[in-house]
Scaffold this active site. Structure first.
Site, short mmCIF file in Angstrom:
data_model
loop_
_atom_site.label_atom_id
_atom_site.label_comp_id
_atom_site.label_asym_id
_atom_site.label_seq_id
_atom_site.Cartn_x
_atom_site.Cartn_y
_atom_site.Cartn_z
N HIS A 58 -3.94 6.05 3.63
CA HIS A 58 -4.52 5.09 3.06
C HIS A 58 -4.03 3.79 3.82
O HIS A 58 -4.77 3.20 4.22
CB HIS A 58 -4.39 4.99 1.44
CG HIS A 58 -5.20 3.97 0.99
ND1 HIS A 58 -4.78 2.78 0.71
CD2 HIS A 58 -6.61 3.90 0.52
CE1 HIS A 58 -5.69 1.94 0.02
NE2 HIS A 58 -6.81 2.51 -0.10
N ASP A 74 0.64 -1.07 0.01
CA ASP A 74 0.08 -0.01 -0.07
C ASP A 74 1.06 1.17 0.06
O ASP A 74 1.97 1.21 -0.42
CB ASP A 74 -0.77 0.09 1.31
CG ASP A 74 -2.27 0.87 0.84
OD1 ASP A 74 -2.20 1.85 0.83
OD2 ASP A 74 -3.32 -0.02 0.78
N SER A 98 -11.26 -0.64 -0.96
CA SER A 98 -9.87 -0.78 -0.16
C SER A 98 -10.10 -0.96 1.31
O SER A 98 -9.36 -1.61 1.88
CB SER A 98 -9.30 0.75 -0.22
OG SER A 98 -8.42 0.95 -1.49
N ASN A 127 -13.67 0.76 -7.30
CA ASN A 127 -14.53 1.86 -7.07
C ASN A 127 -14.82 2.55 -8.29
O ASN A 127 -14.70 3.88 -8.20
CB ASN A 127 -13.96 2.68 -5.97
CG ASN A 127 -13.52 2.39 -4.70
OD1 ASN A 127 -14.00 0.89 -4.37
ND2 ASN A 127 -12.77 2.70 -4.02
#
Length: 539
Positions: free
Chosen positions: A305, A262, A482, A397
């Site tokens: 994130h 990530d 996510s 998304n």
């Protein structure tokens, strides 16, 4: 798109590619001396056709920038002539372009990016987005320059001004016409180009850490001029993640190591004491400064994130009371998103997968994706499964579009995002994500309107307004596949930790058995095959 550089003396532009073996991730064909990283460019043999045209033509050049071990994939830069020469002279190689993948939170939904419109007077420019995880962007509509309205944002409990709240107001949501601004220390911001009484189709306020956001539809600037944001309480019984997984023990996931590929993780967060280390896999940063390999901390741009994802998997707050799905699991952080912002290279992602396998991680979480199939990442995931490592990936998304890559691979566990009405404030941004189909007890559950769907979906997970850790000591809410992905990853870690026989299994048999066990523990929500796969993982 691949990165390009200008060739010498105005020649053809040089592009970045990855060289890999035609079969598998590692192969002796990649150990050739001229395929190892060097500060010098490598001369390649010219194609016969070129030599026939000009006997004095210079041999094409290729520079090897980085390598994943001596016998592993190479990141190179070269022009079109060098690429063709390499294809001709080294048939055991596969040459794939460098491509980039993005975090699967709502902020990165392509159809929500800013659109610059030209007016008769000037071109409106979108302002830089801030740190919120679910931000939409707008551009100023053609309106008088003097038109504007001011908002004041305060804390609902104590009335103090809230700094860093980012408001996006749409006068025409379909065309992305509107304006945006961020509150200062006084809690105030001015949105230019929109009169106070102008009709606003949608208003989003993306809150800083510690607060819920705000959403309103069919309103005006005057009605939104004074907003009070509700603080986030990690012990609030309405929160979605604890409703599903709070009954799991604090030891859930003990003995299992999860790789977070990530934007980096804040290992100093008091609720993440189980981060055992990691690696910065951003090739450009490490090549510029070898010491940067240790910088697996959050990326300087949009780095929150990864910390949020890590908390969902295995947060363990002894003071705050916050917990993730598998608090007993060990985490390792592999940063693939650069400090400068933007997407993650398929080379860097592959390096991270390879490192996670080498570090004996049991499960890999990838809350990222892109629109196109990539041979390099596919080969890396195949190698991970062959080593007994399960790879769990966010479905994407893109507003009910097809499942993104690499979640779409049959080797991956693809996760869509669901939510539940009543697990966030009525005026929060999660309200805008409610959509059909509905399901679950009382028909309160739904598949988020942003979630990608399709026959590749294996599982659905909680992904709307999920509260988790943020860099520093904070907590906040984010939405996206996510967030659903690490919830499923945490549950898989719990299952693996409780099955001694499975933990002793090795290789592809182990990864296959863990996937089958995970699917067997899913409960259909009634959404339908393409929305939820086997259903929602539940104790």
């Amino acid at each position: 798109m691949a990165k390009t550089t200008t060739g010498k003396k105005g020649g053809a532009p040089r592009r970045r590619y990855i060289l890999m073996a035609t079969a598998g991730l590692h192969d002796p064909v990649l150990t050739r001396p001229n395929l190892q990283p060097s500060a010098q460019s490598v001369k390649l043999a010219a194609r016969p056709a070129v030599a026939a045209l000009a006997a004095t033509a210079a041999a094409p050049e290729m520079q090897v920038l980085d390598s994943i071990r001596d016998d592993g994939p190479k990141l190179v830069t070269m022009g079109p002539e060098a690429e063709l020469s390499l294809r001709l002279n080294v048939p055991g190689l596969k040459i794939v372009p460098e491509v980039f993948y993005h975090r699967q939170w709502q902020r990165f939904r392509t159809h929500m990016r800013p659109v610059v419109k030209a007016t008769a007077k000037a071109k409106a420019k979108p302002k830089k987005s801030g740190r919120s995880a679910t931000r939409l962007s707008a551009v100023a509509a053609a309106a008088p320059a003097t038109a504007s309205f001011q908002i004041t944002v305060t804390d609902q409990t104590n009335g103090r001004p809230v700094k860093g709240a980012h408001m996006v107001a749409f006068t025409d949501f379909a065309s992305r016409a509107g304006a945006e601004a961020t509150t200062g220390a006084n809690g105030r911001a001015t949105l230019s180009g929109i009169a106070p009484n102008a009709a606003l189709e949608r208003v989003y306020v993306y809150a800083p850490a510690g607060y819920w956001g705000h959403f309103a539809a069919n309103t005006t600037g005057a009605r939104q001029s004074s907003l009070k944001l509700q603080p986030v309480n990690v012990k609030d019984p309405i929160l979605l993640l604890p409703q599903f997984y709070a009954a799991l023990p604090m030891t859930a996931g003990a003995g299992v190591t999860v790789a977070i590929i990530d934007s980096g993780v804040d290992g100093s967060h008091p609720d993440l004491p189980n981060v055992a280390g990691g690696l910065n896999c951003v090739s450009d940063e490490v090549r510029a400064d070898p010491a940067a390999a240790a910088n697996w901390r959050p990326a300087l741009s949009e780095g929150e994130h990864g910390t949020h994802v890590a908390g969902i998997v295995a947060g363990r707050g002894t003071t705050s009371g916050f917990r993730g799905v598998a608090p007993g699991a060990t985490l390792r952080a592999y940063r693939v998103f650069p400090d400068a912002g933007g997407g993650a290279s398929n080379f860097d992602i592959t390096k991270a997968i390879d490192a996670a396998v080498g570090d004996r991680c049991d499960i890999i979480n990838m809350s990222l994706g892109g629109p196109q199939k990539d041979d390099l990442v596919e080969a890396a995931i195949a190698r991970a499964l062959a080593a007994g490592v399960v790879v769990i990936v966010a479905a994407g998304n893109d507003n009910r579009s097809a499942v993104s890559f690499p979640a779409a691979l049959t080797e991956s566990v693809a996760v869509s995002a669901m939510g539940r009405a009543g697990t966030f404030p009525d005026d929060s941004i999660g309200t805008s994500d409610i959509s059909d189909p509905k399901g679950g007890a009382g028909n309160k559950d739904f598949v988020a309107d942003f979630s990608n769907i399709g026959p590749q979906v294996d599982i659905t997970g909680p992904g709307v307004e999920i509260v988790s850790t943020l860099p520093g000591r904070g907590h906040g809410s984010m939405s996206g596949t996510s967030m659903a992905c690490p919830a499923v990853t945490g549950f898989a870690a719990y299952l693996l930790a409780t099955d001694a026989g499975l933990r002793q299994a090795q290789g592809a048999d182990r990864s296959r058995q863990l996937k089958e066990l995970l699917y067997s523990k899913c409960r259909p929500e009634g959404f339908g095959r393409d929305f939820e796969g086997f259903g929602l993982p539940a104790p």
